[in-house]
Motif scaffolding. Structure first.
Motif, mmCIF file in Angstrom:
data_model
loop_
_atom_site.group_PDB
_atom_site.id
_atom_site.type_symbol
_atom_site.label_atom_id
_atom_site.label_comp_id
_atom_site.label_asym_id
_atom_site.label_seq_id
_atom_site.Cartn_x
_atom_site.Cartn_y
_atom_site.Cartn_z
ATOM 1 N N UNK A 64 -7.716 67.413 1.713
ATOM 2 C CA UNK A 64 -8.949 68.148 1.979
ATOM 3 C C UNK A 64 -9.269 68.063 3.461
ATOM 4 N N UNK A 65 -9.379 69.233 4.087
ATOM 5 C CA UNK A 65 -9.640 69.324 5.522
ATOM 6 C C UNK A 65 -11.038 69.894 5.751
ATOM 7 N N UNK A 66 -11.761 69.279 6.673
ATOM 8 C CA UNK A 66 -13.046 69.802 7.127
ATOM 9 C C UNK A 66 -13.051 69.663 8.646
ATOM 10 N N UNK A 67 -14.209 69.517 9.269
ATOM 11 C CA UNK A 67 -14.204 69.481 10.719
ATOM 12 C C UNK A 67 -15.439 68.857 11.328
ATOM 13 N N UNK A 68 -15.337 68.647 12.637
ATOM 14 C CA UNK A 68 -16.423 68.054 13.426
ATOM 15 C C UNK A 68 -16.435 68.734 14.780
ATOM 16 N N UNK B 114 -12.499 59.309 6.545
ATOM 17 C CA UNK B 114 -12.871 58.973 5.174
ATOM 18 C C UNK B 114 -11.850 59.560 4.195
ATOM 19 N N UNK B 115 -12.254 60.377 3.246
ATOM 20 C CA UNK B 115 -11.314 60.836 2.234
ATOM 21 C C UNK B 115 -10.604 62.122 2.559
ATOM 22 N N UNK B 116 -10.668 62.572 3.797
ATOM 23 C CA UNK B 116 -10.004 63.814 4.161
ATOM 24 C C UNK B 116 -9.598 63.803 5.615
ATOM 25 N N UNK B 117 -9.541 64.977 6.203
ATOM 26 C CA UNK B 117 -9.143 65.123 7.597
ATOM 27 C C UNK B 117 -10.161 65.978 8.338
ATOM 28 N N UNK C 153 -9.540 53.634 0.183
ATOM 29 C CA UNK C 153 -9.838 52.923 -1.047
ATOM 30 C C UNK C 153 -11.269 53.148 -1.527
ATOM 31 N N UNK C 154 -12.197 53.197 -0.572
ATOM 32 C CA UNK C 154 -13.583 53.289 -0.981
ATOM 33 C C UNK C 154 -13.962 54.699 -1.388
ATOM 34 N N UNK D 193 -14.263 59.871 -0.854
ATOM 35 C CA UNK D 193 -13.188 58.905 -0.743
ATOM 36 C C UNK D 193 -11.917 59.207 -1.483
ATOM 37 N N UNK D 194 -11.685 60.421 -1.944
ATOM 38 C CA UNK D 194 -10.409 60.787 -2.539
ATOM 39 C C UNK D 194 -9.948 62.108 -1.942
ATOM 40 N N UNK D 195 -8.631 62.289 -1.826
ATOM 41 C CA UNK D 195 -8.161 63.369 -0.978
ATOM 42 C C UNK D 195 -7.241 64.380 -1.625
ATOM 43 N N UNK D 196 -6.700 64.129 -2.822
ATOM 44 C CA UNK D 196 -5.825 65.141 -3.379
ATOM 45 C C UNK D 196 -6.287 65.575 -4.767
ATOM 46 N N UNK D 197 -5.671 66.604 -5.274
ATOM 47 C CA UNK D 197 -6.120 67.190 -6.529
ATOM 48 C C UNK D 197 -5.927 66.252 -7.711
#
Length: 253
Positions: A68-72, A37-40, A209-210, A198-202
């Motif tokens: 923006x990084x998160x995890x699974x 989605x909007x990050x990693x 896109x979504x 859905x957005x990834x930078x500052x």
């Protein structure tokens, strides 16, 4: 919430416990590394700290991927069908970050497979339990307001039987789905994750896109990052219907 309180029956038998109090708790978990989605999703964002499992969301550069990084984390020892699942967690208090405790089959297409979201939280004071099926063309869900959602740990659970699914927040019934024909019967992987909006930078430049579900963008400057999804423990019990099988081959995440 319903006044119906869950009390664990004596007949339920514990088959899996992760309380993150030892030293090798992540050996039986797989952590994917990819854009989501909007990050990693990045394995570096998943770790044990102070005897708790932490999935951290933050803006950083990992291997040349700035955003923006998160995890699974995916339990990789076996898959489950039916059973009782319980986790004690503290969810992210940040707009645009989506904490979840969920069960995923190897595929979701017409006539096969259900994604079972025990809880998802991406809204101020809201959690949802959701079923997805028929290639994500159909879904059913229950939204629950929790006024004390961000005040410490909360327990989220599912009692999945051959004829019903009962969802509990803090031991109170929030949703029951009848399945008298036994359609929800596919092996699933157990997962914890945090996803980014859905957005990834500052600067608001989109990675995708979504702008999907969630109460605001992660780029909202009111957010206090890094932000943590913290899991105290996760348990699985045999409720009389549980079937253990080999790990499912999940679709690309």
């Amino acid at each position: 919430m319903s006044q119906e309180k869950f009390v664990l029956p004596d007949s339920y038998k514990l088959v899996m416990l992760q309380d993150f109090s030892g030293g090798n708790e992540l050996e039986n978990w797989t952590s994917p590394e990819n854009q989501r989605n909007g990050g990693y999703w990045s394995p570096q964002q998943c770790f044990v700290e102070n005897k708790k499992l932490v999935i951290r969301s933050q803006f950083r550069n990992i291997s040349g991927k700035e955003g923006y990084h998160s995890g699974c984390l995916i339990w990789n020892k076996n898959s489950f069908t039916y059973g009782y699942y319980e986790a004690r967690c503290r969810v992210d208090k940040v707009k645009g970050a989506w904490s979840a405790f969920w069960l995923m089959p190897d595929k979701i297409e017409k006539g096969y497979g259900y994604e079972i979201d025990i809880f998802e939280c991406a809204w101020n004071y809201f959690c949802e339990s959701t079923l997805h099926w028929n290639g994500y063309k159909k879904q059913a869900k229950k939204r629950v307001i929790m006024k004390n959602l961000y005040e410490g740990m909360h327990t989220f659970a599912l009692d999945w039987k051959k004829d019903s699914l009962s969802f509990y927040y803090d031991d109170r019934l929030v949703w029951r789905v009848n399945d008298e024909n036994g359609k929800i019967n596919y092996p699933v992987a157990l997962m914890f994750s945090t996803e980014i909006n859905g957005r990834a930078d500052r600067n608001g430049k989109p990675l995708v896109k979504q702008v999907w579900i969630g109460n605001g963008l992660i780029t909202d400057r009111r957010n206090d990052l890094p932000s943590d999804f913290v899991i105290d423990y996760v348990k699985v019990y045999d409720n009389g219907d549980l079937i253990l099988s080999n790990p499912v081959n999940l679709p690309p995440t």
